[in-house]
Design a protein around this motif. Structure first.
Motif, short mmCIF file in Angstrom:
data_model
loop_
_atom_site.label_atom_id
_atom_site.label_comp_id
_atom_site.label_asym_id
_atom_site.label_seq_id
_atom_site.Cartn_x
_atom_site.Cartn_y
_atom_site.Cartn_z
N TRP A 1 -10.81 -56.09 8.31
CA TRP A 1 -9.77 -55.61 7.40
C TRP A 1 -9.59 -54.10 7.54
O TRP A 1 -10.56 -53.35 7.72
N SER A 2 -8.37 -53.66 7.42
CA SER A 2 -8.07 -52.23 7.36
C SER A 2 -8.22 -51.74 5.92
O SER A 2 -8.36 -52.54 4.98
N VAL A 3 -8.14 -50.43 5.73
CA VAL A 3 -8.19 -49.86 4.38
C VAL A 3 -7.03 -50.40 3.55
O VAL A 3 -7.20 -50.73 2.36
N GLU A 4 -5.85 -50.51 4.17
CA GLU A 4 -4.67 -51.02 3.45
C GLU A 4 -4.88 -52.47 3.04
O GLU A 4 -4.47 -52.88 1.94
N GLU A 5 -5.51 -53.26 3.89
CA GLU A 5 -5.72 -54.67 3.58
C GLU A 5 -6.75 -54.83 2.45
O GLU A 5 -6.66 -55.77 1.65
N VAL A 6 -7.71 -53.93 2.37
CA VAL A 6 -8.64 -53.94 1.24
C VAL A 6 -7.87 -53.70 -0.05
O VAL A 6 -8.13 -54.33 -1.08
N SER B 1 -9.34 -46.30 -1.03
CA SER B 1 -8.59 -45.69 0.07
C SER B 1 -9.08 -44.28 0.35
O SER B 1 -9.29 -43.90 1.52
N ALA C 1 -12.09 -44.27 2.33
CA ALA C 1 -11.99 -44.97 3.63
C ALA C 1 -12.80 -46.26 3.65
O ALA C 1 -13.49 -46.57 4.63
N ASP D 1 -12.92 -49.72 4.43
CA ASP D 1 -12.26 -50.84 5.11
C ASP D 1 -13.13 -52.08 4.95
O ASP D 1 -14.09 -52.09 4.17
#
Length: 503
Positions: free
Chosen positions: A356-361, A378, A381, A383
């Motif tokens: 997962w990316s930070v945005e997906e978290v 975010s 950071a 992720d």
């Protein structure tokens, strides 16, 4: 809830010639035992009896049977005062454990790591056995009547036991040290018949932050037609614990003779002298369905490991197998009603958490109802990889998530997503037996290794787990005795064969 039944009858097994007393599932087989002195094994694919069945060795009634957590060994206990350990592949006896007083053994359960076996008998004692050697390591006394119910907590730290006197007792499950740790004298006024720990539990620092506290759910049932849900809270490493009654489930009109958890603790099944099987929402305490199929007492019930099948056995000599479906508000691993809705096409259904990316978290936090922590995650950071390393202490201090309930919810949701066997598997993994999948990544293992907890993991996954600073087992939460990894060559060969044959 919709009116669609959660369980529908799938198959009936009719081979025992007297009462069916016990049953259990492995990943590929159903075992049943009976007053006819036999244990029988059935394929869960077509319910054909396996070639090694029946298993004959007991000289009197067989009361219970249970697969080890790895599914390689089956234990059966009997009125003849013995426990037989069976090799599941060959059907041969690998050991015979004889009770010192030669009295009837009513119940037996494996510890979560398969190293120990506990049994309850008619001489009012509990016995702890070392599985590898077959030796009796400890006898626990205190009950004033037969021990008819016992179970290990999901981390193996504690034992619960019950008797017809109506008492529930909690013991040290690791070594059997000391006397009874906790006693609930009047759990069921007409007698306890069975007890079962939920497979899910929560551990974190107590309110003062001075020690780790574990929260378990224990369910008991009795001759009083009632099911009781208890919360056991214990300070890890100390004798400080308490047992609190959370709920009483009523509805059966006869003694409750069996209970079983399914769907990672979200569902509870019960069988009764009223000839019915009931399904319950374990979090809400609501009855979801009543199944009337048996013509006599329902003596035993068990869910398959994936929760998709439920089997019930009866004095009518039959075993009913039910296909279980769940409603959208009964997500796997629900423990407190704050359910993670996975019905939508969101990224965390398709992508392993560590990717997962930070945005997906952030998307995931919205989905579990905690959007207020998106900015915090975010800015730090966090992720998917970092999410897997979070603990109560890192959530509270560096990230500033003060509310214990929110920390618990995040950690439970991480565990739920990470252990989900369907949504995180690749398409090529869907047909693989569960033992071929790494408990951490839920993908087919390429380099399986055995850790100190006795469980097999993908080597890179368990190494990453340890490198992240975690010293406890991903499966049992017990402290790992060492970080040594042993190649599981036999399993690797089976996996390679599975992959090569194109399953």
């Amino acid at each position: 809830m919709s009116n669609m039944p959660l369980a529908e009858h799938l198959h009936t097994v009719q081979s025992h010639n007297t009462d069916v007393n016990g049953l259990c599932f492995s990943t590929s087989a159903l075992a049943t035992c009976s007053g006819d002195k036999t244990v029988r094994l059935w394929s869960t694919e077509d319910f054909a009896e396996l070639p090694i069945s029946p298993l004959c060795g007991h000289t009197y009634v067989v009361y219970k049977c249970q697969f080890s957590p790895f599914g390689t060994t089956l234990a059966s206990c009997s009125m003849d005062g013995s426990i037989i350990l069976w090799n599941v592949k060959t059907g041969e006896q690998s050991a015979v454990l004889r009770h010192p007083s030669n009295t009837s053994i009513r119940v037996c359960k494996f510890s979560p790591n398969s190293s120990m076996l506990v049994s309850g008998s008619d001489d009012n004692s509990l016995c702890l056995w070392e599985v590898s050697s077959g030796k009796l390591t400890k006898t626990l006394t205190g009950h004033e009547e037969s021990v008819v119910a016992c179970d290990f907590s999901p981390d193996g730290n504690y034992l619960a036991s019950g008797s017809p006197a109506g008492d529930i007792r909690i013991w040290d499950g690791q070594y059997g040290h000391g006397k009874c740790l906790l006693l609930e004298l009047d759990a069921h006024d007409l007698g306890v018949t069975c007890c079962e720990f939920s497979p899910t539990y929560v551990q974190g620092p107590n309110s003062s932050g001075t020690t780790q506290t574990a929260h378990y759910v224990l369910v008991t049932a009795g001759q009083d037609d009632a099911i009781r849900i208890w919360e056991l809270v214990a300070d890890v490493g100390s004798l400080n614990m308490r047992l609190t009654l959370r709920d009483t489930l009523l509805g059966h009109t006869g003694p409750i003779m069996c209970i079983a958890f399914g769907r990672q603790g979200a569902l509870l099944a019960s069988g009764s002298g009223d000839k019915t099987v009931r399904l319950w929402d374990a979090a809400k305490g609501e009855c979801l369905q009543v199944m009337e199929a048996h013509s006599r007492y329902v003596t035993c019930c068990a869910f398959s490991q994936d929760g998709k099948l439920l089997a019930s056995g009866s004095n009518d000599r039959t075993v009913m197998v039910w296909r279980v479906t769940t409603e959208t508000d009964l997500s796997d691993a629900a423990t407190d009603g704050n359910l993670v809705d996975l019905s939508e096409e969101v990224v965390f259904e398709k992508t392993p958490m560590e990717r997962w990316s930070v945005e997906e978290v952030g998307v995931w936090l919205e989905h579990i109802g905690l959007p207020q922590y998106k900015e915090t995650m975010s800015s730090n950071a966090i992720d998917g990889t970092e999410l897997l390393t979070l603990t109560h202490s890192t959530l509270e201090k560096p990230l500033g998530i003060v509310a214990l309930g929110h920390r618990n919810k995040i950690l439970r949701a991480v565990k739920q997503i990470h252990s989900c066997p369907v949504r995180q598997r690749k398409d090529s993994d869907l047909s693989a037996p569960d033992e071929y999948l790494c408990p951490i990544t839920r993908e087919i293992m390429r380099d399986p290794v055995i850790a100190a907890d006795g469980y097999t993991y993908e080597k890179s996954a368990i190494e990453s787990w340890v490198k992240s600073g975690k010293s406890r087992s991903p499966m049992t939460n017990a402290v790992l005795a060492s970080y040594m990894l042993t190649p599981n060559r036999s399993l690797k060969m089976l996996i390679q064969r599975h992959v090569h044959e194109g399953h």
